[in-house]
Design a protein around this motif. Sequence first.
Motif, PDB file in Angstrom:
ATOM      1  N   ILE A 116      -2.723  10.274   2.299  1.00  0.00           N
ATOM      2  CA  ILE A 116      -2.770   9.902   3.714  1.00  0.00           C
ATOM      3  C   ILE A 116      -2.674   8.384   3.839  1.00  0.00           C
ATOM      4  CG2 ILE A 116      -4.088   9.975   5.847  1.00  0.00           C
ATOM      5  CD1 ILE A 116      -4.278  12.687   5.479  1.00  0.00           C
ATOM      6  N   ASP A 117      -1.638   7.946   4.530  1.00  0.00           N
ATOM      7  CA  ASP A 117      -1.368   6.512   4.669  1.00  0.00           C
ATOM      8  C   ASP A 117      -2.017   5.980   5.953  1.00  0.00           C
ATOM      9  OD1 ASP A 117      -0.246   4.108   3.978  1.00  0.00           O
ATOM     10  OD2 ASP A 117       1.841   4.783   4.060  1.00  0.00           O
ATOM     11  N   ASP A 118      -2.547   4.770   5.877  1.00  0.00           N
ATOM     12  CA  ASP A 118      -3.080   4.069   7.057  1.00  0.00           C
ATOM     13  C   ASP A 118      -4.209   4.833   7.746  1.00  0.00           C
ATOM     14  OD1 ASP A 118      -1.505   1.744   6.960  1.00  0.00           O
ATOM     15  OD2 ASP A 118       0.194   2.788   7.843  1.00  0.00           O
ATOM     16  N   VAL A 119      -5.259   5.162   6.983  1.00  0.00           N
ATOM     17  CA  VAL A 119      -6.358   5.949   7.578  1.00  0.00           C
ATOM     18  C   VAL A 119      -7.097   5.191   8.683  1.00  0.00           C
ATOM     19  CG1 VAL A 119      -6.814   7.510   5.642  1.00  0.00           C
ATOM     20  CG2 VAL A 119      -7.966   5.304   5.731  1.00  0.00           C
TER      21      VAL A 119
ATOM     22  N   LYS B 106       0.833  -1.221   0.000  1.00  0.00           N
ATOM     23  CA  LYS B 106       0.000   0.000   0.000  1.00  0.00           C
ATOM     24  C   LYS B 106       0.859   1.260   0.000  1.00  0.00           C
ATOM     25  CE  LYS B 106      -1.985  -1.106   3.894  1.00  0.00           C
ATOM     26  NZ  LYS B 106      -1.447  -2.450   4.114  1.00  0.00           N
ATOM     27  N   THR B 107       1.798   1.312   0.959  1.00  0.00           N
ATOM     28  CA  THR B 107       2.626   2.517   1.065  1.00  0.00           C
ATOM     29  C   THR B 107       3.428   2.702  -0.212  1.00  0.00           C
ATOM     30  OG1 THR B 107       2.747   2.313   3.451  1.00  0.00           O
ATOM     31  CG2 THR B 107       4.477   3.595   2.405  1.00  0.00           C
ATOM     32  N   HIS B 108       3.974   1.606  -0.730  1.00  0.00           N
ATOM     33  CA  HIS B 108       4.755   1.689  -1.967  1.00  0.00           C
ATOM     34  C   HIS B 108       3.885   2.276  -3.080  1.00  0.00           C
ATOM     35  CE1 HIS B 108       8.069  -0.303  -4.543  1.00  0.00           C
ATOM     36  NE2 HIS B 108       7.431   0.592  -5.283  1.00  0.00           N
TER      37      HIS B 108
END
Length: 492
Positions: free
Chosen positions: A253-256, A197-199
């Motif tokens: 926005i990562d990891d909501v 996801k982050t990638h």
Amino acid sequence: MIDLKKPSVATVPNTTAANKQQDHVTAWQQCLSLIIPAVGEQAFQTWFQPIVPIQLTDNVLVIQVPNHFFYEWLEEHYVHILKRAIVQILGLQGKLEYSIVVDQNNGKQPYTLNIPQNIQAPPAQRPLRNSMGQGVVVSGGGKELFDSNLNPRYTFSNFIEGECNRLARAAGMSVASKPGFTSFNPFLVYSGVGLGKTHLIQAIGNEIQRLHPRHQILYITSEDFIAQFVDALKLGEVRRFVGQFQKADTLIIDDVQFFAGKDKSQEQFFHIFNHLHQNGKQIIMSSDCAPKDIKGLMDRLLSRFKWGATIDLQVPDYQTRTAIVQTKLNAQGIQVSDDVVDFLAQHVTDNIRTLESVATTLALHYTIGKSALTLELAKSVVSKLCNTAEELSEKRFSVAQIQQMVAEHYYLKVSDLFSSSRKPELAVPRQIAMYLCAQFSDVSNKVIASQFGGKDQSAISHACKAVDKKMQKDETYRKLIGALKAKLSNLR
Ligand code: ADP
Ligand code: MG
């Protein structure tokens, strides 16, 4: 055991004046105290312990690294952490330079290569914290840094495509080509941990930056958003806080999922979201589950998430895993036989991060340990990296053994773990020690509690809940617990 108090200064040139030596050694030690909580013990020992500080002149700290591979690895994986540590310790003018002694292998004298660190501006993140949880102030003054915060390492070109991510990757590329102008707004990608996801969301950001250089992008994790919002509330700077997000053309926005239950932060995010969306700006998010499954998310925020596209990343199939292992090893100039690749792809199935760390560990054995990359080595690496938890669950330890190990890790006396102090430097190790005892000792919670200075057994279940919760939220913390478990598994 990491010993920050004993830097390896053996190879520091003796031409340097004694007080100068103290300067670069001290500065590097301070940097290390910030780096260790950010990278975890295992990475720290592998990548930071072998570094030797050489000199500090005009705010440039020169560090000697063992070889070129090492330098490239640091630049690829830890460039931001190193830069942030340098800025926090030396101020905004602080710079890092690598020194590599190159052995020419042809009878000629080795020569030294000096390479400046490859980054211009430090990313706008919260300051690193040392192992006591204390922030370190930037000595260069309070200038606000506005940076996209993107990690240039994450791109589409190194995001390997497979059945598991084809749709999400294609949609992400389409967002990158026309941010704000596709129906994928907001764009939300979700999956279990370590599946990319982050990638992917950072690759979208980097691609937008490449295609639209004037586009202002801002990447932040929801945890940093929440923490910065809490700071802004305390300082009466909410308007400034909101303003910096409203200036973005693309907000990532990562990891909501970590917004769950944080009503005030959600409220702010909701307003920022509306402002950006109404103005045709792009919003990109990631989550560890489908939005409808995030407990504690406000309905009106949830309904906004449904306006655009929600796509999941699936667990990679065998072919994709093979491609990932091969690419990760080849990227480090390493070729392995098909049976090794096949073994890894067959046995490391749960997530890509684990697959990556297996490949890295093999590369390390090859480059630094000079070991041949045999199937036996691959098997032993896989069993160490993937089965620590299983191996451990079969072993039992005494409370005293666990207390001793944790106390040593934090440079404390075992009796320090018995206090009831809430100071983080005592409370954090105590909680971790209680948690490990509950998991791996051979006695009941009641007995464990009595061996922590005669506490009530509810203290143990409280500690377990707290550690579990922190592990869910904080990757660095999770790595720390993993490293302590690994240490425990080596006790006998
Ligand atoms: P998540 O955010 O879902 O937990 P990450 O994006 O941090 O996962 O991915 C974990 C690691 O695996 C990262 O180092 C990332 O670069 C790598 N990775 C994930 N997916 C891919 C892929 N499709 N191709 C190459 N590397 C990948
Ligand atoms: Mg992630």
